[in-house]
Scaffold this motif. Sequence first.
Motif, PDB file in Angstrom:
ATOM      1  N   SER A  22     -47.022 -17.241  39.487  1.00  0.00           N
ATOM      2  CA  SER A  22     -46.625 -16.338  38.406  1.00  0.00           C
ATOM      3  C   SER A  22     -45.161 -15.945  38.526  1.00  0.00           C
ATOM      4  O   SER A  22     -44.423 -15.918  37.531  1.00  0.00           O
ATOM      5  CB  SER A  22     -47.508 -15.085  38.435  1.00  0.00           C
ATOM      6  OG  SER A  22     -47.037 -14.109  37.529  1.00  0.00           O
ATOM      7  N   LYS A  45     -40.531 -15.801  25.578  1.00  0.00           N
ATOM      8  CA  LYS A  45     -41.845 -15.283  25.220  1.00  0.00           C
ATOM      9  C   LYS A  45     -42.956 -16.250  25.611  1.00  0.00           C
ATOM     10  O   LYS A  45     -43.991 -15.848  26.155  1.00  0.00           O
ATOM     11  CB  LYS A  45     -41.905 -15.011  23.715  1.00  0.00           C
ATOM     12  CG  LYS A  45     -41.112 -13.789  23.273  1.00  0.00           C
ATOM     13  CD  LYS A  45     -41.296 -13.532  21.789  1.00  0.00           C
ATOM     14  CE  LYS A  45     -40.558 -12.274  21.356  1.00  0.00           C
ATOM     15  NZ  LYS A  45     -40.724 -12.010  19.907  1.00  0.00           N
ATOM     16  N   LYS A  46     -42.725 -17.553  25.367  1.00  0.00           N
ATOM     17  CA  LYS A  46     -43.739 -18.552  25.678  1.00  0.00           C
ATOM     18  C   LYS A  46     -44.048 -18.580  27.169  1.00  0.00           C
ATOM     19  O   LYS A  46     -45.208 -18.463  27.592  1.00  0.00           O
ATOM     20  CB  LYS A  46     -43.262 -19.925  25.215  1.00  0.00           C
ATOM     21  CG  LYS A  46     -44.175 -21.075  25.628  1.00  0.00           C
ATOM     22  CD  LYS A  46     -43.562 -22.422  25.279  1.00  0.00           C
ATOM     23  CE  LYS A  46     -44.407 -23.572  25.824  1.00  0.00           C
ATOM     24  NZ  LYS A  46     -43.811 -24.893  25.502  1.00  0.00           N
ATOM     25  N   LYS A  49     -45.647 -15.356  28.563  1.00  0.00           N
ATOM     26  CA  LYS A  49     -47.093 -15.254  28.363  1.00  0.00           C
ATOM     27  C   LYS A  49     -47.850 -16.090  29.396  1.00  0.00           C
ATOM     28  O   LYS A  49     -48.889 -15.659  29.921  1.00  0.00           O
ATOM     29  CB  LYS A  49     -47.453 -15.708  26.947  1.00  0.00           C
ATOM     30  CG  LYS A  49     -46.999 -14.751  25.853  1.00  0.00           C
ATOM     31  CD  LYS A  49     -47.383 -15.282  24.480  1.00  0.00           C
ATOM     32  CE  LYS A  49     -46.927 -14.320  23.388  1.00  0.00           C
ATOM     33  NZ  LYS A  49     -47.258 -14.834  22.030  1.00  0.00           N
ATOM     34  N   PHE A  52     -47.659 -14.241  32.708  1.00  0.00           N
ATOM     35  CA  PHE A  52     -48.554 -13.079  32.730  1.00  0.00           C
ATOM     36  C   PHE A  52     -50.001 -13.520  32.862  1.00  0.00           C
ATOM     37  O   PHE A  52     -50.799 -12.864  33.552  1.00  0.00           O
ATOM     38  CB  PHE A  52     -48.368 -12.237  31.472  1.00  0.00           C
ATOM     39  CG  PHE A  52     -49.260 -11.034  31.411  1.00  0.00           C
ATOM     40  CD1 PHE A  52     -49.053  -9.962  32.282  1.00  0.00           C
ATOM     41  CD2 PHE A  52     -50.311 -10.966  30.506  1.00  0.00           C
ATOM     42  CE1 PHE A  52     -49.885  -8.844  32.244  1.00  0.00           C
ATOM     43  CE2 PHE A  52     -51.139  -9.865  30.466  1.00  0.00           C
ATOM     44  CZ  PHE A  52     -50.927  -8.797  31.333  1.00  0.00           C
ATOM     45  N   ALA A  53     -50.355 -14.645  32.218  1.00  0.00           N
ATOM     46  CA  ALA A  53     -51.717 -15.167  32.348  1.00  0.00           C
ATOM     47  C   ALA A  53     -51.996 -15.548  33.792  1.00  0.00           C
ATOM     48  O   ALA A  53     -53.088 -15.282  34.330  1.00  0.00           O
ATOM     49  CB  ALA A  53     -51.902 -16.371  31.428  1.00  0.00           C
ATOM     50  N   SER A  56     -52.464 -12.376  35.800  1.00  0.00           N
ATOM     51  CA  SER A  56     -53.763 -11.768  35.479  1.00  0.00           C
ATOM     52  C   SER A  56     -54.895 -12.519  36.155  1.00  0.00           C
ATOM     53  O   SER A  56     -55.856 -11.907  36.652  1.00  0.00           O
ATOM     54  CB  SER A  56     -53.971 -11.755  33.960  1.00  0.00           C
ATOM     55  OG  SER A  56     -52.966 -10.995  33.315  1.00  0.00           O
ATOM     56  N   THR A  97     -49.783  -4.662  35.314  1.00  0.00           N
ATOM     57  CA  THR A  97     -50.499  -5.129  34.125  1.00  0.00           C
ATOM     58  C   THR A  97     -50.535  -4.058  33.049  1.00  0.00           C
ATOM     59  O   THR A  97     -50.305  -4.332  31.861  1.00  0.00           O
ATOM     60  CB  THR A  97     -51.935  -5.548  34.505  1.00  0.00           C
ATOM     61  OG1 THR A  97     -51.874  -6.581  35.497  1.00  0.00           O
ATOM     62  CG2 THR A  97     -52.689  -6.060  33.297  1.00  0.00           C
ATOM     63  N   TYR A 100     -46.956  -3.653  31.673  1.00  0.00           N
ATOM     64  CA  TYR A 100     -46.557  -4.832  30.907  1.00  0.00           C
ATOM     65  C   TYR A 100     -47.220  -4.839  29.524  1.00  0.00           C
ATOM     66  O   TYR A 100     -46.578  -5.161  28.519  1.00  0.00           O
ATOM     67  CB  TYR A 100     -46.930  -6.107  31.670  1.00  0.00           C
ATOM     68  CG  TYR A 100     -46.526  -7.374  30.951  1.00  0.00           C
ATOM     69  CD1 TYR A 100     -45.269  -7.941  31.150  1.00  0.00           C
ATOM     70  CD2 TYR A 100     -47.398  -8.016  30.070  1.00  0.00           C
ATOM     71  CE1 TYR A 100     -44.895  -9.107  30.487  1.00  0.00           C
ATOM     72  CE2 TYR A 100     -47.037  -9.172  29.405  1.00  0.00           C
ATOM     73  CZ  TYR A 100     -45.775  -9.712  29.615  1.00  0.00           C
ATOM     74  OH  TYR A 100     -45.412 -10.858  28.943  1.00  0.00           O
ATOM     75  N   ARG A 104     -44.302  -4.944  27.212  1.00  0.00           N
ATOM     76  CA  ARG A 104     -44.092  -6.373  26.972  1.00  0.00           C
ATOM     77  C   ARG A 104     -42.709  -6.845  27.434  1.00  0.00           C
ATOM     78  O   ARG A 104     -42.017  -7.582  26.721  1.00  0.00           O
ATOM     79  CB  ARG A 104     -44.263  -6.690  25.484  1.00  0.00           C
ATOM     80  CG  ARG A 104     -45.616  -6.324  24.923  1.00  0.00           C
ATOM     81  CD  ARG A 104     -46.694  -7.283  25.413  1.00  0.00           C
ATOM     82  NE  ARG A 104     -48.016  -6.934  24.881  1.00  0.00           N
ATOM     83  CZ  ARG A 104     -49.097  -7.690  25.032  1.00  0.00           C
ATOM     84  NH1 ARG A 104     -49.001  -8.823  25.711  1.00  0.00           N
ATOM     85  NH2 ARG A 104     -50.267  -7.311  24.552  1.00  0.00           N
ATOM     86  N   THR A 106     -40.855  -9.155  29.841  1.00  0.00           N
ATOM     87  CA  THR A 106     -41.051 -10.283  30.752  1.00  0.00           C
ATOM     88  C   THR A 106     -40.278 -10.102  32.048  1.00  0.00           C
ATOM     89  O   THR A 106     -40.756 -10.457  33.137  1.00  0.00           O
ATOM     90  CB  THR A 106     -40.622 -11.588  30.067  1.00  0.00           C
ATOM     91  OG1 THR A 106     -41.389 -11.763  28.870  1.00  0.00           O
ATOM     92  CG2 THR A 106     -40.837 -12.784  30.976  1.00  0.00           C
TER      93      THR A 106
END
Length: 420
Positions: A22, A45-46, A49, A52-53, A56, A97, A100, A104, A106
Amino acid sequence: MNGLLSFSSNMFVVAFFLYCASFILFAVALMGRRWSNRDPVAHSKKWGKIAFAASSLGLIFHLIFFVTRWIGGKHIPVSNMYEFMSFLSMMVMVAFTVVYLIYRKTLLGLFAVPITIIIMAYAAVFPQEVQPLIPSLQSYWLKIHVTLAAAGESFFAIGFAAGFMYLIRTVDFKGTEKKAKRQQRWVEVVFFSVILVISFIATVFIFRSAGYESVFTQTKVTGQPGAEQTVTQTVSYKLPPIVGPYQSKVVSYEPFLGMSKPLFNAPSWMNGVNAGRKFNTIIWTFITGIILYAVLRLIARKPLGRAASPLMEGIDPDDLDEISYRAIAIGFPIFTLGALIFAMIWAEIAWGTFWSWDPKEVWALICWLFYSAYLHLRLSRGWQGGKSAWLSVIGFLVVMFTLVGVNLVIAGLHSYAGVD
């Protein structure tokens, strides 16, 4: 249950590597936008995400580790340094988390996720066996006290990350005036402090993997004149002894870099059989920290703060200031309940007194007073921006000393927690 505990340990390792992945993905999201032929914002942004996935997913495996160790160990896994630091690292990811999902940002992942990685690596330094609870730990107040204290500290960690990012974003690293130079130096001090923790972890892992060990016996005379008692204790060093125990004899010594004996012994005023060993660890931490910092400076060819500054381009410093404040504002009441109020209730039950001036208690109070002052100055005196950021950074360094320095250097009632 041994199989369940083994499975739990594997989940810890999986979570660690997912956090590392990550961190790399967050770096790609932020640094890769410079070389992206497409819209840099869309690129950030791409990959943000995706990063962050990954974090998580790592948190899910971390939660599985926590639950399975709880079941396998038959008590909540926060009773020694390995378990507590593992839990703290998990709570840092929980706090990250939450923050974030609200803001939002990054870039926050590039600074918050490494905190979790470092704390997890630090946890792995300690003995990982499930230990039976001593009587003072056999209380449900332990669950409330430790978990809430760690939850509060995790939000302080996010406040530190955002505050440090604010400083890197706003400090004039090209300035030559006195104020700019002073701020540049202090940013480097913060970087060096983080590097010291990393150096300690790396040094312990390297020598542990090599199986290094030297053993001494230390003889101490105790009691009143005329009724003295001689006590001989064994001290095992896992790092090459630059400092030997006070008034000790060598049982077995493994040479290192031509050293056939310690360069000097610990002074007499260092109390405790392990005082020399702890002093030796501190010296090794600073030696390796200085070397690692020098290597990073050579690679960057500039101070680390100046090297990191370009990462902050396009980031609104007011957003970072707001994130830092909100994280600390969330963490403070949780820390108050866990580290002070419920801690005193547990102390009364376990030791028969609400307050005993134990070093850990004193430093927990210092942390609470510091963050109380932070919120007071922020709300009533309007200390925003740079002043607030510096306080958030200093506050978390105080927290880390409470967690690391007090447990490993200063003896007290909290020294039961598996810190060999």
